[in-house]
Motif scaffolding. Sequence first.
Motif, PDB file in Angstrom:
ATOM      1  N   LYS A 295       5.014   1.383  27.687  1.00 24.93           N
ATOM      2  CA  LYS A 295       4.558   0.012  28.224  1.00 24.93           C
ATOM      3  C   LYS A 295       2.997  -0.257  28.217  1.00 24.93           C
ATOM      4  N   ASN A 296       2.366   0.784  28.403  1.00 26.27           N
ATOM      5  CA  ASN A 296       0.909   0.292  28.420  1.00 26.27           C
ATOM      6  C   ASN A 296       0.087   0.693  27.339  1.00 26.27           C
ATOM      7  N   ILE A 297       0.681   1.453  26.295  1.00 26.24           N
ATOM      8  CA  ILE A 297       0.067   1.413  24.764  1.00 26.24           C
ATOM      9  C   ILE A 297       0.030   0.026  24.137  1.00 26.24           C
ATOM     10  N   LYS A 298      -1.010  -0.849  23.823  1.00 24.02           N
ATOM     11  CA  LYS A 298      -1.150  -2.116  23.581  1.00 24.02           C
ATOM     12  C   LYS A 298      -0.638  -2.180  21.894  1.00 24.02           C
ATOM     13  N   GLY A 299      -0.894  -1.390  21.138  1.00 26.41           N
ATOM     14  CA  GLY A 299      -0.761  -1.653  19.488  1.00 26.41           C
ATOM     15  C   GLY A 299       0.819  -1.561  19.194  1.00 26.41           C
ATOM     16  N   SER A 300       1.071  -1.949  18.180  1.00 24.35           N
ATOM     17  CA  SER A 300       2.466  -1.890  17.590  1.00 24.35           C
ATOM     18  C   SER A 300       2.686  -0.553  16.713  1.00 24.35           C
ATOM     19  N   ILE A 301       3.755  -0.211  17.049  1.00 26.56           N
ATOM     20  CA  ILE A 301       4.616   0.969  16.232  1.00 26.56           C
ATOM     21  C   ILE A 301       5.530   0.404  15.200  1.00 26.56           C
ATOM     22  N   ALA A 302       5.595  -0.518  15.081  1.00 30.42           N
ATOM     23  CA  ALA A 302       6.662  -1.233  14.068  1.00 30.42           C
ATOM     24  C   ALA A 302       6.124  -0.819  12.684  1.00 30.42           C
ATOM     25  N   GLU A 303       7.222  -0.676  11.929  1.00 28.20           N
ATOM     26  CA  GLU A 303       6.917  -0.425  10.398  1.00 28.20           C
ATOM     27  C   GLU A 303       6.019  -1.409   9.831  1.00 28.20           C
ATOM     28  N   GLY A 304       5.059  -1.060   9.098  1.00 22.71           N
ATOM     29  CA  GLY A 304       4.141  -1.811   8.554  1.00 22.71           C
ATOM     30  C   GLY A 304       2.832  -2.521   9.250  1.00 22.71           C
ATOM     31  N   GLU A 305       2.958  -2.105  10.634  1.00 22.55           N
ATOM     32  CA  GLU A 305       1.867  -2.611  11.672  1.00 22.55           C
ATOM     33  C   GLU A 305       1.206  -1.115  12.232  1.00 22.55           C
ATOM     34  N   HIS A 306       1.602  -0.021  11.738  1.00 22.35           N
ATOM     35  CA  HIS A 306       1.029   1.008  12.662  1.00 22.35           C
ATOM     36  C   HIS A 306       0.097   1.867  11.848  1.00 22.35           C
ATOM     37  N   THR A 307      -0.332   1.361  10.699  1.00 18.57           N
ATOM     38  CA  THR A 307      -1.049   2.393   9.903  1.00 18.57           C
ATOM     39  C   THR A 307      -2.403   1.881   9.726  1.00 18.57           C
ATOM     40  N   PHE A 308      -3.360   2.753   9.651  1.00 17.77           N
ATOM     41  CA  PHE A 308      -4.754   2.248   9.174  1.00 17.77           C
ATOM     42  C   PHE A 308      -5.284   3.057   8.003  1.00 17.77           C
ATOM     43  N   TYR A 309      -5.621   2.309   7.023  1.00 19.25           N
ATOM     44  CA  TYR A 309      -6.038   3.285   5.755  1.00 19.25           C
ATOM     45  C   TYR A 309      -7.647   3.360   5.717  1.00 19.25           C
ATOM     46  N   TYR A 310      -8.111   4.515   5.455  1.00 15.27           N
ATOM     47  CA  TYR A 310      -9.550   4.880   5.503  1.00 15.27           C
ATOM     48  C   TYR A 310     -10.106   4.524   3.853  1.00 15.27           C
ATOM     49  N   ASN A 311      -8.903   5.054   3.172  1.00 17.96           N
ATOM     50  CA  ASN A 311      -9.032   4.759   1.599  1.00 17.96           C
ATOM     51  C   ASN A 311      -7.584   4.781   1.157  1.00 17.96           C
ATOM     52  N   PRO A 312      -7.522   4.264  -0.188  1.00 16.82           N
ATOM     53  CA  PRO A 312      -6.029   4.290  -0.479  1.00 16.82           C
ATOM     54  C   PRO A 312      -5.283   5.729  -0.511  1.00 16.82           C
ATOM     55  N   ASN A 313      -5.900   6.732  -0.127  1.00 12.53           N
ATOM     56  CA  ASN A 313      -5.262   8.057  -0.406  1.00 12.53           C
ATOM     57  C   ASN A 313      -5.158   8.563   1.367  1.00 12.53           C
ATOM     58  N   VAL A 314      -6.034   8.053   2.054  1.00 14.09           N
ATOM     59  CA  VAL A 314      -6.065   8.641   3.406  1.00 14.09           C
ATOM     60  C   VAL A 314      -5.651   7.647   4.506  1.00 14.09           C
ATOM     61  N   TYR A 315      -4.633   7.990   5.387  1.00 15.54           N
ATOM     62  CA  TYR A 315      -4.577   7.019   6.714  1.00 15.54           C
ATOM     63  C   TYR A 315      -4.051   7.732   7.702  1.00 15.54           C
ATOM     64  N   VAL A 316      -4.074   6.961   9.162  1.00 16.37           N
ATOM     65  CA  VAL A 316      -3.567   7.497  10.044  1.00 16.37           C
ATOM     66  C   VAL A 316      -2.668   6.599  10.431  1.00 16.37           C
ATOM     67  N   SER A 317      -1.343   7.168  10.933  1.00 19.35           N
ATOM     68  CA  SER A 317      -0.342   6.075  11.492  1.00 19.35           C
ATOM     69  C   SER A 317       0.090   6.600  12.961  1.00 19.35           C
ATOM     70  N   VAL A 318       0.451   5.502  13.842  1.00 23.15           N
ATOM     71  CA  VAL A 318       0.648   5.742  15.192  1.00 23.15           C
ATOM     72  C   VAL A 318       2.068   5.856  15.179  1.00 23.15           C
ATOM     73  N   GLN A 319       2.841   6.897  16.031  1.00 26.34           N
ATOM     74  CA  GLN A 319       4.226   6.988  15.732  1.00 26.34           C
ATOM     75  C   GLN A 319       4.844   7.416  17.163  1.00 26.34           C
ATOM     76  N   LYS A 320       6.228   7.112  17.145  1.00 25.07           N
ATOM     77  CA  LYS A 320       6.702   7.789  18.695  1.00 25.07           C
ATOM     78  C   LYS A 320       7.732   8.712  17.887  1.00 25.07           C
ATOM     79  N   ARG A 321       7.667  10.003  18.403  1.00 23.64           N
ATOM     80  CA  ARG A 321       8.536  11.157  18.287  1.00 23.64           C
ATOM     81  C   ARG A 321       9.088  11.555  19.568  1.00 23.64           C
ATOM     82  N   ASP A 322      10.454  11.605  19.657  1.00 23.21           N
ATOM     83  CA  ASP A 322      10.863  11.700  20.757  1.00 23.21           C
ATOM     84  C   ASP A 322      10.642  10.556  21.466  1.00 23.21           C
TER      85      ASP A 322
END
Length: 413
Positions: A79-106
Motif C-alpha cells: 500500500k505505501n510503496i508509491k511507484g508502479s511495478i506494472a510491466e513497462g513501468e518498473h524499470t530504470f535503464y542506466y545504459n542500454p545494457n544495465v537496468y534495475v527493476s522493481v519487482q514483487k516476489r511472493d
Amino acid sequence: MGTVIHNRKSFVVITGIIISTFLFVKCIDDSSKSTTANNNKNKFQEFAGSKVCAECHKKIYDTHVLTAHYLTSQPANEKNIKGSIAEGEHTFYYNPNVYVSVQKRDSLFYQAEYVDGVEKYFAPINITVGSGKRGQTFLYWNNHRLFQLPLTYFTALKQWTNSPGFSNRVVFRRPITSRCLECHSTFFEKINTDTNSLVEEFDRTHIVYGVDCEKCHGPAANHVAFHQKNPSATKAQFIINPSNFTRTQSLELCQLCHGGRLTKSKPSFSFQAGEKLSDYFSMDTVQKNISNIDVHGNQYGMLIASKCFKMSKMTCVTCHNSHQNETGNKILFSQHCMSCHTEANNTFCKAKNKVGNKIINNCIDCHMPEQASKSIMVLLQGQNIPTSATMRSHFIAVYPTETKNFLQAQKSK
Ligand code: HEC
Ligand code: HEC
Ligand code: HEC
Ligand code: HEC
Ligand code: HEC
Ligand code: HEC
Ligand code: HEC
C-alpha cells in the motif's frame, strides 16, 4: 527468460521517454565526524507509540495519521510503496545494457540489477522514506545496517529514477546514517557502541516510524500509564506541551529538521522538544545570508529573514497546525495572514484594488511563491542543465514578477 524479452521491449519504450535522475542534495547527509557512542537518551521503552494516544486523543490522532510527518517513514508494504511495478513501468535503464527493476516476489518487494539481461544483485524494500509528495526513497536491512536502494520514485514525473546523489551507476551500498533517520522518524535505537566506528547499526525492533506525536511531545509511556491508572485526572502528567514553549523553544523544535544543514555535536536522537538546539548542534553553521539559503529544507532560515517575522512574535505554529494535513489549503493560510494584516489597522495589502475581492482567498501565490529549489533537481536525459523542483518560499515579501503572473492568470480566466 520471459522477463528479459519483456524488458527489452520496455527499454524501447523507456528510451523514448525521459530517463532522469534527481538530487535531494540537502538530504545527502554529511555524516558528522563527531559521531559518538550509543547514548540515545530516550530508550525505546519510554515510547508508547501513537496508536495508544487514540484512546484519549482520538480527534488529534485521526487527523495526524494523514499528515506528511506521520507518513514520512514506514515499514514498506504494497500500500505505501508509491511507484508502479506494472510491466513497462518498473524499470530504470542506466545504459542500454544495465537496468534495475522493481519487482514483487511472493509477498515482498525487491529492486534487482540486471547486466545484459542477467540478474547480478537484488535487495528487498524494507522501509519507505518520504510521504511521496515530491518523492519516495527506499531502505533495506543488511544485518543491523541500513542501506539506500538504487531507485527512488519521483512523483512529478511518476517515474522510478536513479536515487538522489547517486552517480550514473547501480549502487546498493550507500549507508543510511542516524541524522537522516533523525529527520524522517521519531526514534531508531543504535546498537553499536564503538565510539570511533562510522558504521551505524540499529536495533530492528526498537523503532518509532514517522515524525510522530512523541517527536514533538517527548516519549510518553509514563504519561499513558499515569492516565490509564488515573482516569479521573484532568491535569496532564509526564508530557511536553509545546503551547507553553517560549518563541525560541517553539521555533527550535521545527528547526531541528527544517533548518537546513546543521552539524551535530551530540549523537542523533538526543535532542528533545523544549531543549536548546545549540546544546546538540554547532549553530554557527546556520546560514544567515538570505541569498545563500535554499528554499528546500530551510523554511526556518527564510522565515526569520522576513519582515513579518522580525516585526511580530510569529512562529511556525502561527500558520501550521501540526495535527492536520493542510497541504494546498490557500484559503486557510490566507486567513492566518489576515489575522495580522487587516484593513482596520491599515496593514492590509496595498495591491487590493488591483486584485479585487477574491484577494482574501490567496495571499500566498504573490507573497510566498513557489520557487525553484537549488538542491532538488531533476536531470533529464539529453540536457546539461538540471530542472528544479519547486518549493514554497518562506521569505514573505513583495514579488513583482509573481504578481504580474498572478494578475495575468486572473484576467485570462
Ligand atoms: C488514558 C488516557 C490518555 C492517553 C492514552 C494519552 N493521554 Fe495525553 N492526556 C490525557 C489527559 C487526561 C490529558 C489532560 C487533559 C487534556 O489536555 O486533554 C492529556 C494531555 C495531553 C497533552 C497536553 C498536555 C498539557 O499540558 O495539557 C499532550 C501533548 C498529550 N496528552 C499527549 C499524548 C500523547 C502523545 C499520547 C500517546 C503517546 C497520549 N497523550 C496518550 C490522557 C491521555
Ligand atoms: C523530526 C523532524 C521534523 C520535525 C521536528 C518537524 N518536521 Fe516538519 N517535516 C519533516 C519532514 C521529514 C517533512 C517531509 C515529510 C514528507 O513529505 O515525507 C516535513 C514536512 C512538513 C510540512 C509539509 C507538510 C505537507 O503537507 O507537505 C510542514 C508544514 C511542516 N513539516 C511543518 C513543521 C512544523 C511547524 C514543525 C514544528 C512544530 C515541524 N514541521 C517539525 C520533519 C520534521
Ligand atoms: C510536529 C510536531 C507535533 C506532532 C507530530 C504532534 N504534535 Fe501535538 N502539539 C504540537 C504543538 C506545536 C502543540 C501546541 C499547539 C499550539 O501552541 O497551538 C501541540 C499540542 C498538543 C496537545 C494540546 C492540546 C492542543 O490541541 O493544543 C495535545 C493533546 C497534543 N498536541 C497531542 C498530540 C498527539 C496525540 C499527537 C499524535 C497523534 C501529536 N500531538 C502530534 C506539535 C505536535
Ligand atoms: C535536516 C533534516 C533532514 C535530513 C538530514 C534529511 N532530510 Fe529528507 N527531508 C527533510 C525535510 C524537512 C523534507 C521536506 C521538506 C523540504 O524538502 O523542505 C525532506 C524531504 C525528503 C524526501 C521527499 C519527501 C516528499 O515526499 O516530498 C525524501 C525522499 C527524503 N527527504 C529522503 C531523505 C533521506 C533518504 C535522507 C538521508 C540520506 C534525508 N532525507 C535526510 C529533512 C531532512
Ligand atoms: C503574526 C502577525 C503576522 C502574520 C501572521 C503575517 N504577517 Fe506579514 N507582517 C507582519 C508585520 C508586523 C509586518 C511589518 C509591517 C510593517 O512594515 O510595518 C509584516 C510585513 C509584511 C509584508 C511586507 C514585507 C516587506 O518586506 O516589506 C508583506 C508583503 C506581508 N507581511 C505579507 C504577509 C502574508 C502574505 C502573510 C501570510 C502568509 C503574513 N504577512 C502573515 C505581521 C504578520
Ligand atoms: C505566515 C505563515 C507561515 C509561517 C509562519 C510558516 N509557514 Fe510554512 N507554509 C506556509 C504556506 C502558506 C505554505 C504553503 C502551503 C501549501 O501550499 O500547501 C507553507 C508550506 C510549508 C512547507 C511545505 C513546503 C513545500 O513547498 O511543500 C513546510 C515544510 C513548511 N511550510 C514549514 C514551515 C516551518 C518549519 C515554519 C517555521 C520556521 C513555517 N513553515 C512557517 C505558511 C507559513
Ligand atoms: C496579485 C498579487 C497579490 C496578492 C494576491 C496579494 N498581494 Fe499583498 N501585495 C502585492 C503587491 C504587488 C504589493 C506592493 C504594492 C505596493 O507597494 O503598491 C503588496 C503589498 C502588501 C503589503 C504591504 C507591504 C508594504 O510594503 O508595506 C501587505 C502587508 C500585503 N501585501 C499583504 C497581503 C495579504 C495579507 C494578502 C491576502 C489577503 C495579499 N497581500 C494578497 C501583491 C499581492
